[in-house]
Design a protein around this motif. Sequence first.
Motif, PDB file in Angstrom:
ATOM      1  N   SER A   1      35.807  47.978  25.710  1.00 30.01           N
ATOM      2  CA  SER A   1      35.611  49.054  26.688  1.00 30.01           C
ATOM      3  C   SER A   1      36.955  49.444  27.167  1.00 30.01           C
TER       4      SER A   1
ATOM      5  N   ARG B   1      38.351  49.209  29.598  1.00 26.32           N
ATOM      6  CA  ARG B   1      38.588  49.288  31.145  1.00 26.32           C
ATOM      7  C   ARG B   1      38.567  47.647  31.654  1.00 26.32           C
TER       8      ARG B   1
ATOM      9  N   VAL C   1      35.064  46.399  33.020  1.00 33.36           N
ATOM     10  CA  VAL C   1      33.803  46.686  32.139  1.00 33.36           C
ATOM     11  C   VAL C   1      33.740  45.793  30.981  1.00 33.36           C
TER      12      VAL C   1
ATOM     13  N   GLY D   1      28.430  46.549  38.945  1.00 39.85           N
ATOM     14  CA  GLY D   1      28.559  47.463  37.785  1.00 39.85           C
ATOM     15  C   GLY D   1      28.743  46.587  36.489  1.00 39.85           C
ATOM     16  N   THR D   2      28.462  45.096  36.337  1.00 39.86           N
ATOM     17  CA  THR D   2      28.615  44.382  35.421  1.00 39.86           C
ATOM     18  C   THR D   2      27.574  43.209  35.145  1.00 39.86           C
TER      19      THR D   2
ATOM     20  N   SER E   1      28.228  51.809  39.094  1.00 39.12           N
ATOM     21  CA  SER E   1      28.551  51.191  37.652  1.00 39.12           C
ATOM     22  C   SER E   1      29.172  51.958  36.647  1.00 39.12           C
ATOM     23  N   GLN E   2      30.080  51.649  35.931  1.00 45.57           N
ATOM     24  CA  GLN E   2      30.923  52.387  34.824  1.00 45.57           C
ATOM     25  C   GLN E   2      30.302  51.913  33.539  1.00 45.57           C
ATOM     26  N   TYR E   3      29.483  50.968  33.694  1.00 42.11           N
ATOM     27  CA  TYR E   3      29.021  50.207  32.056  1.00 42.11           C
ATOM     28  C   TYR E   3      28.472  51.372  31.409  1.00 42.11           C
TER      29      TYR E   3
ATOM     30  N   ASP F   1      22.575  56.245  32.957  1.00 40.90           N
ATOM     31  CA  ASP F   1      23.008  54.893  32.494  1.00 40.90           C
ATOM     32  C   ASP F   1      21.886  54.279  31.492  1.00 40.90           C
TER      33      ASP F   1
END
Lengths: 583, 81, 258, 116
Positions: A72, A74, A77, A194-195, C36-38, D69
Amino acid sequence: MNPVQLLPVAVLLPLGLAALLLAIAHWLPPRLADGASVLASLGLVALCGWLAVQALHGPVVHWFGGWTPRVSGRPDVVLGIGFSADPMSAVVAAFCALLFALSFIFAWGYFDKIHAHFHVLMLLFMAAMIGFCLTRDLFNLFVWFELMSISAFALTAYPLGRSSLEGALNFTVTNALASFLMLAGVGLLYARTGTLDFLTMAKVIARIAPDPVITGGFVLVATALLTKAAIVPFHMWLADAHAVAPTPVSVIFSGIMVGLGLFGVLKLTAQVFAADAQVLAMVHGGLFALGIATALTGGLMAWAQRHLKRLLAFSTISHLGVMLTAVAAVSATGATGLLLYLIGHGLVKGALFMIAGILLARRNSVDELALHGQGRTLWPVGVVMAVAGLLLGGLPAGSMYAASDLIHESAHSVALMFVLIFAASLTGAAVLRAACRIFIGCSGAPGVEVTAPTERGREQADRPLWLMLLPCVLMIAIAVLPVDAVAPFMGRAAALLLQPDGNAATAIASDHVTLGSFFALALTLALLAASLMRERPTRRFARRVGRVERLPFDALQFLHSGLVTDYVAWMAIGVALLAAFLG
Amino acid sequence: MSWLVGALLELTALAGSLVVLSRDPRRQVYALCANGLVLALLFFALQAPDVALSEITIGTVVTPLLFFVALAAAAMNKARR
Amino acid sequence: MNTTARIVLLVIALVVLAPAAGMLILAMPAFGHPLSQYGDVVNALAPRLRNISNMVAAVNFDIRGIDTLGEECMLLAAVTGTVMLLRGHRGEDMSERAGRVPGRKQPSRSDATVLLCRFIATVLFLFGIYMVLHGTVTPGGGFQGGVIVASSFVLLYLGESYRAWRRIVLGPALAALEGTGALAYVLAAALPLLGGYAALQNVLPLGTWKDLFSGGLMVAVNYAVGCAVIGSFGVLLLEFMEETRAPENDPVPDEEDE
Amino acid sequence: MSILAWCVAAWLFGIGVYGIVTSRHYVHLIGCLAVCQSATYVLLLGIGFRWHAGPPIFYDHPPGTPAVDPVVQALVLTDIVVSAAMTALLLAIALQVHKRRGTLDPQHLRPFRQEK
């Protein structure tokens, strides 16, 4: 051989075999499915055991599709899904596979009627459990959890009897609701962090905790896992489902499936929420209280049953409560206790369910009052059952005893420790009572158990006795073995689950058998004696005492109504309780 | 666009309530059908065409069909008794 | 407990949970502004790394492929369980006649209905196949397309006679298709291991962007899922329809009681 | 508007549970379960939604245009298909129960009964 390359095989092998059996089911010669399933599960025992040893020097991690965290670019992430085998997870996975192997042997020739469908479902069930132990991704955890549930639903209904269908309905509705809650919880955690990767999520949580969304996510996920683990007040489905499922399936249910729920709670708390003080406070306080309540409720209900499988099911609930107190400690000691208890209890309870299965096959009933003295010719079975009952009641030998020592250490006070011992003794005494009545014909006027629900049943009878008894004897033999040889490994494994890079290990002192260690056993035997020497109350005073004694049991029986609508209402109360623990 | 998403969300809540409140199972199947359709529309509005497609096939075709068959089979059982 | 008692329990739970839920809702990230950045990283990387235009397919069949394998197996488990349950006492034999509920009218089929059903069934079948094939490029894929293909079978039932439906749609073949599809997925995961790659690693040529065969291993996995879903739902619908067949010597056990 | 989606999800789950608790017909109860499940879909897709962004499919517009997303969509998509199979399983169990008991009222179905 590279452990990293072999890690995914632990899941792919049973999945592949299940798909293959299904594809050729219509043309499959009988017995082939039996043999292949036994071989596959034995292979998985070896594989997972080997992985556990390999993981002592650091977890074995496999990233599916090669999507390592580096791809990724980052820091927070993680794109792919990883499997991570730490020693404790791998040991639990190996134990799952062992129970499956024994249960397949027990079920040899049991399921001839329908093309291999039983084996397909069992293999999927096993794959789900192993995946649940090994994954390090939250949504992937949910997937295995759900696969576990669905195959379990179908397996419960397998006998197609009246009770098993209704038990399966109760099981399905409650656990389906639980899995929706889990999915919602996973969603909340994903929204905030976010994960989905355990370790990355832990890092983010350490940064932003305490946060209502994180806590809410934990409560929802924990509710689902506690429902699977049958913790009060989410426990009611268990007695219905475990008592009516076919015996080889009950062995898995009580032996490991419910325990996996607790293992999941411990793993998530330790690996993801370790830095969230609010969550930790709830686990230490709230879950501990629920554990005590569960142990006591299960013990009392087990004592008041006459249908042997139902009795064993409630005893499972009680022991799950004991294990939950170990989880609530979130310490290396507690984790070691949980691991040993999980294995010890799983073996003993699995053997007991198999004994119930033998009775169903040979005597067409598991009602201890109806079977009075009918087991005399099956005396080897009675001996095994007696040893198992003594182990449940605190016989100072084997892993269950070593584990309860560790668990009691993490109890908050002497009084609470006594409650745990009392609950376990109740279950042990109830099993011994049933064994005495069935295999010796001891009597004693029946007490509260006489009004308990019951029914007759039957399982396929044309299997040789030795084949059914062999796995029971094996399990009991492993359960009474001294743990000294494996103790250092278990202690280290538990410590590594909590601190993957730590050096600590729990020391297990099992060699000091003192007078105090016979306390639980003495209590069990006293309860047994009290129930077997009971006489029919003749005087007015005695009858009045009897009526007062019945009251709490009647209340409990009333609450365990068997209606799924009630169960769902109690689940709502349970979620409210968890929220209330947060203050 | 935002009013559309808002309206569809409210419609979803309404359709879900209708499913629960239609106590007659035969009528509930129609409510389920409508619920599936509303959900599919909502998913389209939320920029999820893949999910909407699967909801439309499952929610408005397969699931109601299964319900109907189950109800018919139950009715036939009853007649046989 | 009666309904009133249960509702009281629910109200108690609601009173406790309402403030907690309120706090949670207020603390949620605002709708339409995800944290989220996923997803963003997937959107940025997958077209470049995998030459694929449908990101949902990329997540489903490659990045989080093992999840999908698990879901696929759930489907297998649920369908196997259903088949087992429905066949349990009914046995393997099949009936030639449809049953009916007494007192309900059964209009006979007009020629127009038959024609229309044949036509729509064909179109639906082809559309489903199209959707499976284009899963990695446009919306759709093995899951949705598979369900559509399977439901096109039902139109046969509607348009033709019950007997024709029984003769055309073969249970064992569908079950084999279901198992084979799942097996193919497992093999797609396992075979890269032999070459020293990670499980499910995308080792096939990736093709060009927006092309029918873009995405490498994803194409194969998508087809496998399509086969499995067609098989699963075909079996499912077949067995459910069989529940409404005409009762012959129905061996339903009225058990010990009542 | 910013909390409407979450409120709708909570409402759907709540009313589904209410429906289950008061249900008098198993087929109705299974429908209520489906409502509870749709709550989770609304929640998940709401989490991934972004204003002024397109679908995560770069067929008509080139990669790089803002898109919602895809991860939550993938999670929901498979779950919907599985849920249908699970509904089938539940209905199958309910059908078998009906064959044996002649009733589908959840308030009359309990696995064990007192022996008198």
